[in-house]
Design an enzyme around this catalytic site. Sequence first.
Site, PDB file in Angstrom:
ATOM      1  N   ASP A   1      -0.401   4.656   1.307  1.00  0.00           N
ATOM      2  CA  ASP A   1      -0.216   5.286   2.066  1.00  0.00           C
ATOM      3  C   ASP A   1       0.170   4.988   3.393  1.00  0.00           C
ATOM      4  O   ASP A   1       0.821   3.866   4.026  1.00  0.00           O
ATOM      5  CB  ASP A   1      -2.106   5.135   2.322  1.00  0.00           C
ATOM      6  CG  ASP A   1      -2.531   4.141   2.667  1.00  0.00           C
ATOM      7  OD1 ASP A   1      -1.953   2.881   2.394  1.00  0.00           O
ATOM      8  OD2 ASP A   1      -3.678   4.062   4.197  1.00  0.00           O
TER       9      ASP A   1
ATOM     10  N   GLU B   1      -4.911   2.103   2.726  1.00  0.00           N
ATOM     11  CA  GLU B   1      -5.032   0.641   3.529  1.00  0.00           C
ATOM     12  C   GLU B   1      -4.763   1.133   5.309  1.00  0.00           C
ATOM     13  O   GLU B   1      -5.994   0.602   5.616  1.00  0.00           O
ATOM     14  CB  GLU B   1      -3.895  -0.245   3.220  1.00  0.00           C
ATOM     15  CG  GLU B   1      -3.803  -1.167   3.833  1.00  0.00           C
ATOM     16  CD  GLU B   1      -2.485  -1.711   5.299  1.00  0.00           C
ATOM     17  OE1 GLU B   1      -3.070  -3.038   5.558  1.00  0.00           O
ATOM     18  OE2 GLU B   1      -2.573  -0.637   5.716  1.00  0.00           O
ATOM     19  N   GLU B   2      -4.463   2.092   4.997  1.00  0.00           N
ATOM     20  CA  GLU B   2      -4.658   2.925   6.844  1.00  0.00           C
ATOM     21  C   GLU B   2      -5.710   3.651   7.201  1.00  0.00           C
ATOM     22  O   GLU B   2      -5.972   3.561   8.079  1.00  0.00           O
ATOM     23  CB  GLU B   2      -2.988   3.871   6.955  1.00  0.00           C
ATOM     24  CG  GLU B   2      -1.892   2.635   6.867  1.00  0.00           C
ATOM     25  CD  GLU B   2      -1.581   1.743   8.318  1.00  0.00           C
ATOM     26  OE1 GLU B   2      -2.407   1.531   8.386  1.00  0.00           O
ATOM     27  OE2 GLU B   2      -0.281   1.448   7.554  1.00  0.00           O
TER      28      GLU B   2
ATOM     29  N   HIS C   1       3.784   2.331  13.669  1.00  0.00           N
ATOM     30  CA  HIS C   1       2.758   3.525  13.072  1.00  0.00           C
ATOM     31  C   HIS C   1       3.126   4.506  14.766  1.00  0.00           C
ATOM     32  O   HIS C   1       2.269   4.644  15.848  1.00  0.00           O
ATOM     33  CB  HIS C   1       1.719   2.917  13.852  1.00  0.00           C
ATOM     34  CG  HIS C   1       0.819   1.760  12.951  1.00  0.00           C
ATOM     35  ND1 HIS C   1      -0.042   1.742  12.428  1.00  0.00           N
ATOM     36  CD2 HIS C   1       0.876   1.943  11.516  1.00  0.00           C
ATOM     37  CE1 HIS C   1      -0.712   1.199  11.539  1.00  0.00           C
ATOM     38  NE2 HIS C   1       0.037   1.353  10.862  1.00  0.00           N
TER      39      HIS C   1
ATOM     40  N   HIS D   1       0.623  -1.478   0.476  1.00  0.00           N
ATOM     41  CA  HIS D   1      -0.220  -0.168   0.412  1.00  0.00           C
ATOM     42  C   HIS D   1       0.750   1.233   0.119  1.00  0.00           C
ATOM     43  O   HIS D   1       1.746   1.244   0.580  1.00  0.00           O
ATOM     44  CB  HIS D   1      -0.614  -0.149   1.216  1.00  0.00           C
ATOM     45  CG  HIS D   1      -0.370  -0.051   2.467  1.00  0.00           C
ATOM     46  ND1 HIS D   1       0.155   1.088   3.097  1.00  0.00           N
ATOM     47  CD2 HIS D   1      -0.260  -0.689   3.198  1.00  0.00           C
ATOM     48  CE1 HIS D   1       0.244   0.655   4.255  1.00  0.00           C
ATOM     49  NE2 HIS D   1       0.696  -0.091   4.574  1.00  0.00           N
TER      50      HIS D   1
END
Length: 372
Positions: free
Chosen positions: A79, A140-141, A345, A77
């Site tokens: 993002d 995706e996030e 994250h 992904h």
Amino acid sequence: MIDKKRLLDEFLELVKTDSPTGEERNICDLLTKKLVDLGFQVTEDQTAETTGHQAGNLIAYLEGTKPEAPTIYFTSHMDTVAPGNGVRPRVEDGWVVTDGTTVLGADDKAGLAALLEGIRSLREKGMPHGPIQLIITAGEESGLVGSKSLDPEVLKADFGFALDSNGPVGDIITEAPSQVRLDVRIEGKAAHAGVNPEDGISAIQVASRAISKMPLGRIDEETTANIGKFQGGSASNVIPQVVEILAEARSRDEAKLKAQVDKMVQGFKEAAQELGATAEVEVTTMYPSYKYGESDAVVQTALAAVKKVGRTPNLLASGGGSDANVIAGHGIPTVNLGIGYEEIHTTQERMPIEELNKAAELVIALIEESQK
């Protein structure tokens, strides 16, 4: 077989390209150019119109020099989570780290960089390969919105691999759960908390009674459940009329998942009935589960490729979901692969350069092993 300096430079370029989820335009355009330069036919789909993100998913296809070989696909992904603007990476003792004010974005730009370098090296050396499809997702996030909006008709592969899991290169996620979301609204009756509380029905009390009776947390090795958000009420002197709750359940076993969701729904309904309130529960399946065994071609290919790059394969079951769940749900066998990023994250996120190199080698090995 890979150019380690070029790989590192490209990874640094990618992480310095801002792409917080929802704002993927710049990274999408950069990746489109890179993929076209590698010989891919590239299309950006129209999912941005439904997701509200700046960009759609990229669907890229590379003709095989061995067209009789299976078509495989890779997904990563584009993002990142916040804070992801103005990333200032630095190389430090074999790691790529941040300055501590942003995430690094190795999730999932390490996967993208490994994918680009692996295919670039394969092309430069003239290695034979079957047809290759790439699905580079936006959002995706943001709850897998890109892959969930993907038109399954664009999927042309026999099986494939997500490059989007923590853990070292060699970890192979062969099982991942389905997730169900519960949006709950409890409605009671407002009244003055000091003057006539007996005339009120506390929505907070109803919700609390329901939650106290239902199984939550780790239910068994395959199943979890959680109350993630609980809000309601307005003042200490008012019996709260409305409470809204956001909850979830996950399991790698569909029967267990259904049983857990039923218990949660029943808990809210019964507590509401007992106390004279109402409970509205909206149940939404967020993504399906997947499960593959060692006899499946996608797992056999992953096992052989991991061994080929000098690592010991580690077959694992996950408690989280990814784009692999969504695409596997469309009938394309998919496993998620560890690529080595750490502390994702968070502003302490870091990427071991050794794992980045090994991930690019793994891409080549997966392409080679898929032809056997």
